[in-house]
Design a protein around this motif. Structure first.
Motif, PDB file in Angstrom:
ATOM      1  N   GLY A 113     -16.504  43.629 -35.466  1.00 52.34           N
ATOM      2  CA  GLY A 113     -17.293  43.028 -36.528  1.00 52.34           C
ATOM      3  C   GLY A 113     -16.541  42.182 -37.520  1.00 52.34           C
ATOM      4  N   VAL A 114     -15.211  42.060 -37.375  1.00 50.77           N
ATOM      5  CA  VAL A 114     -14.436  41.288 -38.331  1.00 50.77           C
ATOM      6  C   VAL A 114     -13.511  40.328 -37.596  1.00 50.77           C
ATOM      7  CG1 VAL A 114     -14.478  43.126 -40.063  1.00 50.77           C
ATOM      8  CG2 VAL A 114     -12.633  43.051 -38.406  1.00 50.77           C
ATOM      9  N   ILE A 147     -24.691  38.812 -46.230  1.00 55.76           N
ATOM     10  CA  ILE A 147     -23.693  37.750 -46.339  1.00 55.76           C
ATOM     11  C   ILE A 147     -24.275  36.417 -45.881  1.00 55.76           C
ATOM     12  CG2 ILE A 147     -21.506  36.902 -45.394  1.00 55.76           C
ATOM     13  CD1 ILE A 147     -20.515  39.774 -45.335  1.00 55.76           C
ATOM     14  N   GLY A 148     -25.051  36.428 -44.800  1.00 54.62           N
ATOM     15  CA  GLY A 148     -25.662  35.204 -44.309  1.00 54.62           C
ATOM     16  C   GLY A 148     -26.572  34.566 -45.340  1.00 54.62           C
ATOM     17  N   PHE A 149     -27.399  35.372 -46.004  1.00 48.73           N
ATOM     18  CA  PHE A 149     -28.290  34.838 -47.032  1.00 48.73           C
ATOM     19  C   PHE A 149     -27.513  34.352 -48.249  1.00 48.73           C
ATOM     20  CE2 PHE A 149     -31.676  37.383 -44.872  1.00 48.73           C
ATOM     21  CZ  PHE A 149     -32.548  36.321 -44.638  1.00 48.73           C
ATOM     22  N   PHE A 153     -25.226  35.499 -39.321  1.00 48.67           N
ATOM     23  CA  PHE A 153     -26.493  35.823 -38.660  1.00 48.67           C
ATOM     24  C   PHE A 153     -26.281  36.045 -37.158  1.00 48.67           C
ATOM     25  CE2 PHE A 153     -28.493  33.515 -42.334  1.00 48.67           C
ATOM     26  CZ  PHE A 153     -29.103  34.643 -42.872  1.00 48.67           C
ATOM     27  N   ARG A 154     -25.408  35.251 -36.559  1.00 48.67           N
ATOM     28  CA  ARG A 154     -25.110  35.429 -35.140  1.00 48.67           C
ATOM     29  C   ARG A 154     -24.448  36.778 -34.898  1.00 48.67           C
ATOM     30  NH1 ARG A 154     -21.048  31.248 -32.449  1.00 48.67           N
ATOM     31  NH2 ARG A 154     -19.644  32.419 -33.831  1.00 48.67           N
ATOM     32  N   SER A 155     -23.557  37.170 -35.801  1.00 52.18           N
ATOM     33  CA  SER A 155     -22.899  38.466 -35.678  1.00 52.18           C
ATOM     34  C   SER A 155     -23.904  39.599 -35.814  1.00 52.18           C
ATOM     35  CB  SER A 155     -21.802  38.605 -36.735  1.00 52.18           C
ATOM     36  OG  SER A 155     -21.142  39.844 -36.624  1.00 52.18           O
ATOM     37  N   ALA A 156     -24.905  39.419 -36.694  1.00 56.02           N
ATOM     38  CA  ALA A 156     -25.926  40.457 -36.883  1.00 56.02           C
ATOM     39  C   ALA A 156     -26.752  40.665 -35.626  1.00 56.02           C
ATOM     40  CB  ALA A 156     -26.839  40.087 -38.055  1.00 56.02           C
ATOM     41  N   LEU A 157     -26.871  39.619 -34.805  1.00 57.45           N
ATOM     42  CA  LEU A 157     -27.650  39.712 -33.575  1.00 57.45           C
ATOM     43  C   LEU A 157     -26.803  40.119 -32.374  1.00 57.45           C
ATOM     44  CD1 LEU A 157     -29.806  36.479 -33.958  1.00 57.45           C
ATOM     45  CD2 LEU A 157     -30.524  38.847 -34.374  1.00 57.45           C
ATOM     46  N   SER A 167     -25.483  49.322 -40.141  1.00 56.73           N
ATOM     47  CA  SER A 167     -24.795  49.021 -41.403  1.00 56.73           C
ATOM     48  C   SER A 167     -24.192  47.621 -41.353  1.00 56.73           C
ATOM     49  CB  SER A 167     -23.697  50.058 -41.665  1.00 56.73           C
ATOM     50  OG  SER A 167     -24.234  51.353 -41.787  1.00 56.73           O
ATOM     51  N   TRP A 168     -23.556  47.283 -40.225  1.00 59.50           N
ATOM     52  CA  TRP A 168     -22.992  45.949 -40.072  1.00 59.50           C
ATOM     53  C   TRP A 168     -24.087  44.887 -40.065  1.00 59.50           C
ATOM     54  CZ3 TRP A 168     -18.278  44.734 -41.044  1.00 59.50           C
ATOM     55  CH2 TRP A 168     -17.243  45.639 -40.819  1.00 59.50           C
ATOM     56  N   ARG A 169     -25.212  45.230 -39.422  1.00 60.47           N
ATOM     57  CA  ARG A 169     -26.308  44.268 -39.342  1.00 60.47           C
ATOM     58  C   ARG A 169     -26.837  43.930 -40.743  1.00 60.47           C
ATOM     59  NH1 ARG A 169     -28.586  46.332 -35.361  1.00 60.47           N
ATOM     60  NH2 ARG A 169     -27.912  44.805 -33.825  1.00 60.47           N
TER      61      ARG A 169
END
Length: 211
Positions: free
Chosen positions: A104-105, A188-190, A90-94, A180-182
């Motif tokens: 992103g990885v 993945i977070g969910f 979730f932090r990465s999505a933000l 797309s990454w978001r």
């Protein structure tokens, strides 16, 4: 003696357990899309499956499950780590800096290997699916079918993780956009949150924290 029908049964049963999206597969998929340390990550997943499935087929699952406090430690430690992975997703999505193939990885090799080891070995579902469930089903075929069953189960693991390693990178063009990454990170977070909550609900409540 090799039994092809037992091999096919084991292949199908193992695929049904391995293919489901969970913390391990989600992490492998994300690293595969980013083409980052894919070979060692896939190799670790396959080796872990080889050891755990072999242990289950050989009857070690019953011994491991009987160790005092084993289920409790693995359940709560696994749930905590999976929740942390969900938080990271979730932090990465933000984080706009993480919305590219470069950011992103996980790019640090040691960190990537450490993460896949922990998300594999501290995930009780991995133990339940491989050692306990697959091991229990294999007993139906008796000792004469153990080798064929083991080969079928291991083939499923090699095919699945090998396919992720080979083809996940093909999705890279779809992830040139931050959106797309978001979406991927949120999914993945969910998945991580759901997995951790189900671990606590199904096993943690009956396995209190060891003192």
């Amino acid at each position: 003696m090799f039994n092809f029908s037992v091999f096919l049964s084991a292949l199908g049963i193992s695929f049904s357990q391995i293919v489901g999206i969970g913390p391990q597969n989600a992490y492998v998929l994300r690293q595969g899309i980013g083409r980052s340390h894919v070979l060692p990550i896939v190799a670790i997943c396959i080796v872990a499956d080889v050891l755990l499935i072999a242990a289950g087929v050989l009857g070690v699952g019953k011994v491991v499950a009987g160790i005092p406090g084993f289920v409790s430690v693995v359940t709560w430690a696994g749930a905590a780590f999976i929740l942390w992975l969900g938080f990271k997703s979730f932090r990465s999505a933000l984080n706009a800096g993480g919305m590219t193939l470069d950011g992103g990885v996980e790019r640090d090799r040691k960190s990537a290997i450490r993460t896949i080891l922990v998300v594999t070995l501290l995930n009780p579902y991995v133990w339940l699916d491989t050692v306990v469930l697959i091991g229990s089903v294999s007993s139906v075929y008796g000792e004469h079918g153990a080798l064929s069953f083991l080969i079928g189960s291991l083939s499923a693991s090699v095919l699945w993780f090998g396919a992720i390693g080979l083809f996940a990178g093909k999705l890279a063009p779809l992830f040139t956009k931050p959106s797309s990454w978001r979406v991927l990170d949120c999914v993945i977070g969910f998945v991580m949150l759901f997995t951790a909550s189900m671990l606590i609900y199904n096993y943690g409540l009956s396995a209190p924290l060891p003192l």
